[in-house]
Design a protein around this motif. Structure first.
Motif, PDB file in Angstrom:
ATOM      1  N   ILE A 243       0.829  -1.199   0.000  1.00 27.90           N
ATOM      2  CA  ILE A 243       0.000   0.000   0.000  1.00 27.90           C
ATOM      3  C   ILE A 243       0.872   1.261   0.000  1.00 27.90           C
ATOM      4  CG2 ILE A 243      -1.764   1.271   1.253  1.00 27.90           C
ATOM      5  CD1 ILE A 243      -2.733  -1.260  -0.118  1.00 27.90           C
ATOM      6  N   ARG A 244       1.947   1.227   0.733  1.00 28.99           N
ATOM      7  CA  ARG A 244       2.892   2.350   0.731  1.00 28.99           C
ATOM      8  C   ARG A 244       4.315   1.805   0.723  1.00 28.99           C
ATOM      9  NH1 ARG A 244       0.929   2.464   6.125  1.00 28.99           N
ATOM     10  NH2 ARG A 244       2.555   2.094   7.698  1.00 28.99           N
ATOM     11  N   ALA A 245       5.241   2.641   0.333  1.00 22.38           N
ATOM     12  CA  ALA A 245       6.622   2.197   0.163  1.00 22.38           C
ATOM     13  C   ALA A 245       7.261   1.888   1.514  1.00 22.38           C
ATOM     14  CB  ALA A 245       7.424   3.264  -0.565  1.00 22.38           C
ATOM     15  N   LEU A 246       8.119   0.880   1.499  1.00 25.17           N
ATOM     16  CA  LEU A 246       8.886   0.531   2.685  1.00 25.17           C
ATOM     17  C   LEU A 246      10.223   1.262   2.669  1.00 25.17           C
ATOM     18  CD1 LEU A 246       8.255  -3.326   2.725  1.00 25.17           C
ATOM     19  CD2 LEU A 246       6.972  -1.549   3.904  1.00 25.17           C
ATOM     20  N   SER A 247      10.851   1.283   3.808  1.00 27.10           N
ATOM     21  CA  SER A 247      12.129   1.993   3.922  1.00 27.10           C
ATOM     22  C   SER A 247      13.229   1.198   3.224  1.00 27.10           C
ATOM     23  CB  SER A 247      12.475   2.201   5.392  1.00 27.10           C
ATOM     24  OG  SER A 247      12.649   0.945   6.042  1.00 27.10           O
ATOM     25  N   ASP A 248      14.286   1.886   2.863  1.00 27.13           N
ATOM     26  CA  ASP A 248      15.429   1.215   2.249  1.00 27.13           C
ATOM     27  C   ASP A 248      16.116   0.276   3.239  1.00 27.13           C
ATOM     28  OD1 ASP A 248      14.933   2.574  -0.093  1.00 27.13           O
ATOM     29  OD2 ASP A 248      16.319   4.220   0.381  1.00 27.13           O
ATOM     30  N   ALA A 249      15.979   0.557   4.535  1.00 21.85           N
ATOM     31  CA  ALA A 249      16.576  -0.319   5.538  1.00 21.85           C
ATOM     32  C   ALA A 249      15.911  -1.689   5.533  1.00 21.85           C
ATOM     33  CB  ALA A 249      16.466   0.318   6.927  1.00 21.85           C
ATOM     34  N   THR A 250      14.589  -1.716   5.332  1.00 22.19           N
ATOM     35  CA  THR A 250      13.884  -3.007   5.238  1.00 22.19           C
ATOM     36  C   THR A 250      14.310  -3.753   3.991  1.00 22.19           C
ATOM     37  OG1 THR A 250      11.986  -2.103   6.443  1.00 22.19           O
ATOM     38  CG2 THR A 250      11.615  -4.080   5.132  1.00 22.19           C
ATOM     39  N   ARG A 251      14.436  -3.047   2.885  1.00 22.99           N
ATOM     40  CA  ARG A 251      14.874  -3.696   1.643  1.00 22.99           C
ATOM     41  C   ARG A 251      16.286  -4.242   1.782  1.00 22.99           C
ATOM     42  NH1 ARG A 251      17.154  -5.838  -1.646  1.00 22.99           N
ATOM     43  NH2 ARG A 251      17.030  -5.742  -3.931  1.00 22.99           N
ATOM     44  N   ALA A 252      17.149  -3.548   2.500  1.00 21.22           N
ATOM     45  CA  ALA A 252      18.540  -3.986   2.644  1.00 21.22           C
ATOM     46  C   ALA A 252      18.654  -5.279   3.435  1.00 21.22           C
ATOM     47  CB  ALA A 252      19.365  -2.886   3.309  1.00 21.22           C
ATOM     48  N   LYS A 253      17.659  -5.621   4.233  1.00 20.63           N
ATOM     49  CA  LYS A 253      17.694  -6.869   4.991  1.00 20.63           C
ATOM     50  C   LYS A 253      17.721  -8.094   4.075  1.00 20.63           C
ATOM     51  CE  LYS A 253      17.230  -5.140   9.243  1.00 20.63           C
ATOM     52  NZ  LYS A 253      18.182  -5.390  10.360  1.00 20.63           N
ATOM     53  N   PHE A 254      17.210  -7.955   2.864  1.00 22.33           N
ATOM     54  CA  PHE A 254      17.120  -9.084   1.935  1.00 22.33           C
ATOM     55  C   PHE A 254      18.124  -8.926   0.786  1.00 22.33           C
ATOM     56  CE2 PHE A 254      13.052  -8.501   3.982  1.00 22.33           C
ATOM     57  CZ  PHE A 254      12.696  -9.791   4.356  1.00 22.33           C
ATOM     58  N   GLY A 255      19.213  -8.235   1.043  1.00 26.38           N
ATOM     59  CA  GLY A 255      20.202  -7.992  -0.005  1.00 26.38           C
ATOM     60  C   GLY A 255      21.106  -9.162  -0.308  1.00 26.38           C
ATOM     61  N   ASP A 256      21.120 -10.209   0.539  1.00 28.26           N
ATOM     62  CA  ASP A 256      22.035 -11.332   0.340  1.00 28.26           C
ATOM     63  C   ASP A 256      21.414 -12.497  -0.423  1.00 28.26           C
ATOM     64  OD1 ASP A 256      23.944  -9.914   1.741  1.00 28.26           O
ATOM     65  OD2 ASP A 256      23.411 -10.815   3.675  1.00 28.26           O
ATOM     66  N   ILE A 257      20.151 -12.395  -0.844  1.00 27.27           N
ATOM     67  CA  ILE A 257      19.497 -13.479  -1.576  1.00 27.27           C
ATOM     68  C   ILE A 257      19.035 -12.955  -2.935  1.00 27.27           C
ATOM     69  CG2 ILE A 257      18.754 -14.737   0.478  1.00 27.27           C
ATOM     70  CD1 ILE A 257      16.035 -13.460   0.235  1.00 27.27           C
ATOM     71  N   ARG A 258      18.866 -13.882  -3.874  1.00 30.52           N
ATOM     72  CA  ARG A 258      18.405 -13.507  -5.220  1.00 30.52           C
ATOM     73  C   ARG A 258      16.882 -13.374  -5.183  1.00 30.52           C
ATOM     74  NH1 ARG A 258      16.613 -16.234  -9.718  1.00 30.52           N
ATOM     75  NH2 ARG A 258      16.926 -18.240  -8.678  1.00 30.52           N
ATOM     76  N   LEU A 259      16.407 -12.168  -5.263  1.00 32.27           N
ATOM     77  CA  LEU A 259      14.981 -11.897  -5.137  1.00 32.27           C
ATOM     78  C   LEU A 259      14.263 -12.103  -6.469  1.00 32.27           C
ATOM     79  CD1 LEU A 259      15.125  -8.656  -2.953  1.00 32.27           C
ATOM     80  CD2 LEU A 259      14.454 -10.952  -2.208  1.00 32.27           C
ATOM     81  N   ALA A 260      13.021 -12.579  -6.379  1.00 36.19           N
ATOM     82  CA  ALA A 260      12.193 -12.721  -7.574  1.00 36.19           C
ATOM     83  C   ALA A 260      11.680 -11.371  -8.052  1.00 36.19           C
ATOM     84  CB  ALA A 260      11.020 -13.656  -7.291  1.00 36.19           C
ATOM     85  N   ASP A 261      11.584 -10.420  -7.139  1.00 34.00           N
ATOM     86  CA  ASP A 261      11.165  -9.052  -7.461  1.00 34.00           C
ATOM     87  C   ASP A 261      12.025  -8.104  -6.633  1.00 34.00           C
ATOM     88  OD1 ASP A 261       9.951  -6.697  -8.081  1.00 34.00           O
ATOM     89  OD2 ASP A 261       7.974  -7.208  -7.314  1.00 34.00           O
ATOM     90  N   GLU A 262      13.016  -7.492  -7.272  1.00 35.07           N
ATOM     91  CA  GLU A 262      13.934  -6.622  -6.539  1.00 35.07           C
ATOM     92  C   GLU A 262      13.255  -5.371  -5.992  1.00 35.07           C
ATOM     93  OE1 GLU A 262      14.480  -7.831  -9.488  1.00 35.07           O
ATOM     94  OE2 GLU A 262      16.320  -9.044  -9.437  1.00 35.07           O
ATOM     95  N   GLN A 263      12.133  -5.004  -6.553  1.00 31.69           N
ATOM     96  CA  GLN A 263      11.421  -3.801  -6.129  1.00 31.69           C
ATOM     97  C   GLN A 263      10.162  -4.158  -5.342  1.00 31.69           C
ATOM     98  OE1 GLN A 263      12.711  -0.745  -6.632  1.00 31.69           O
ATOM     99  NE2 GLN A 263      14.476  -1.733  -7.624  1.00 31.69           N
ATOM    100  N   PHE A 264      10.225  -5.222  -4.555  1.00 30.93           N
ATOM    101  CA  PHE A 264       9.043  -5.649  -3.809  1.00 30.93           C
ATOM    102  C   PHE A 264       8.609  -4.607  -2.790  1.00 30.93           C
ATOM    103  CE2 PHE A 264      12.451  -6.821  -0.934  1.00 30.93           C
ATOM    104  CZ  PHE A 264      11.921  -6.586   0.324  1.00 30.93           C
ATOM    105  N   HIS A 265       9.525  -3.717  -2.390  1.00 27.73           N
ATOM    106  CA  HIS A 265       9.214  -2.727  -1.357  1.00 27.73           C
ATOM    107  C   HIS A 265       8.606  -1.458  -1.934  1.00 27.73           C
ATOM    108  CE1 HIS A 265      13.015  -1.611  -3.080  1.00 27.73           C
ATOM    109  NE2 HIS A 265      13.096  -0.495  -2.362  1.00 27.73           N
TER     110      HIS A 265
END
Length: 313
Positions: A243-265
């Motif tokens: 519904i609203r954008a998440l912080s970059d800090a939350t996105r950085a928590k998943f930086g070590d895995i290959r994401l299916a959607d890099e812009q999920f946040h």
């Protein structure tokens, strides 16, 4: 050498052309699709997928024409729809209501109870009690609790963002490929796609009763995975997540895995939903929970999807 009569030659050529036209595209045998044993053993959903992928007519199961030029007047023998009987989907019967037991003389009736006639003696006693001058009144103190300005649920909703599992997939229409975001949801029954997205991707579709369906090939951007799917056309399939954008800090928590959607946040509109009919082929072993207050990551053939509730201040 005596030449063959022209009628025999034309008959033989017609037979050869007829034999070629009955070349089954499912089992590679020489017979019409409706007589294919392998095709008839499939479920209705897999039969429909085979018809769309191999470009058969869903009305008469022929492959010399498209459904728009089909001259067959025979519809489904089970529902009367404009599709072949072998493509009929099983309808879900509405739950039957359990009949209510009828009232019997030995059981009390459901009618409202009529007030019983008062006996003269009981009336005299009640009158005497009512006319007694002694009355005892017990007043209970009223506790006035003021409603809170904000409930706990309101505070939680203000700080919690829900994320749906999304993946960037490659849609192959046969002539060109496109990349789009898809949501993976096992709680729905039929995979669907927005009608506008079907037109943009130029996916061929056909009528199946009251519904319109199309076929496409899904591919992974990084691996060799591909899957033939049948999608139901939806006139207004637009899902917003998050519904609203998440912080970059939350996105950085998943930086070590290959994401299916890099812009999920980042908020995005999803117009393709992959559900229970293909869910088992998309999910892989592996679930990652980093810490409380963060969503979980699930391994799929497209990469790791991220879903769940995020608690942000």
């Amino acid at each position: 050498m005596t030449p063959r009569p022209r009628t025999a030659q034309s008959l033989e050529s017609r037979r050869s052309r007829g034999t070629q036209s009955y070349h089954c595209r499912v089992c590679r045998g020489i017979h019409p699709l409706r007589k294919c044993k392998r095709f008839r053993k499939l479920s209705a959903e897999k039969r429909l997928r085979a018809v769309l992928i191999n470009k058969y007519c869903s009305n008469c199961l022929a492959h010399q024409h498209s459904e728009g030029t089909c001259r067959s007047q025979d519809g489904c023998k089970k529902c009367g729809g404009s599709h072949h009987t072998l493509l009929h989907m099983h309808e879900e019967r509405p739950p039957q209501r359990t009949p209510q037991p009828t009232a019997s003389p030995s059981r009390p009736s459901r009618n409202p109870v009529q007030p019983a006639r008062s006996h003269p003696r009981h009336s005299a006693r009640s009158a005497s009690r009512t006319s007694s001058p002694i009355r005892v009144a017990i007043e209970r103190p009223r506790l006035e609790v003021s409603a809170p300005a904000r409930s706990v649920a309101t505070l939680v909703r203000q700080k919690t963002v829900h994320i749906l599992p999304t993946a960037i997939v490659v849609v192959d229409s046969g002539s060109c490929t496109f990349e789009t975001a898809a949501m993976i949801d096992p709680c729905m029954a039929v995979s669907s796609i927005d009608r506008s997205l079907t037109a943009a991707f130029r996916l061929p579709f056909t009528n199946l009763g009251d519904d319109e369906v199309c076929s496409a090939t899904l591919r992974s951007r990084t691996g060799n995975f591909k899957l033939e799917v049948v999608l139901k056309l939806d006139p207004s399939l637009k899902i917003r997540t998050p519904i609203r954008a998440l912080s970059d800090a939350t996105r950085a928590k998943f930086g070590d895995i290959r994401l299916a959607d890099e812009q999920f946040h980042r908020p995005a509109t999803i117009s393709l939903v992959l559900v229970a009919d293909v869910f088992a082929k998309l999910i892989q072993p592996g679930c990652l929970k980093l810490e409380d207050g963060l969503p979980v990551a699930q391994s799929t053939v497209f990469g790791w999807t991220v879903s769940g509730a995020v608690l942000e201040s």
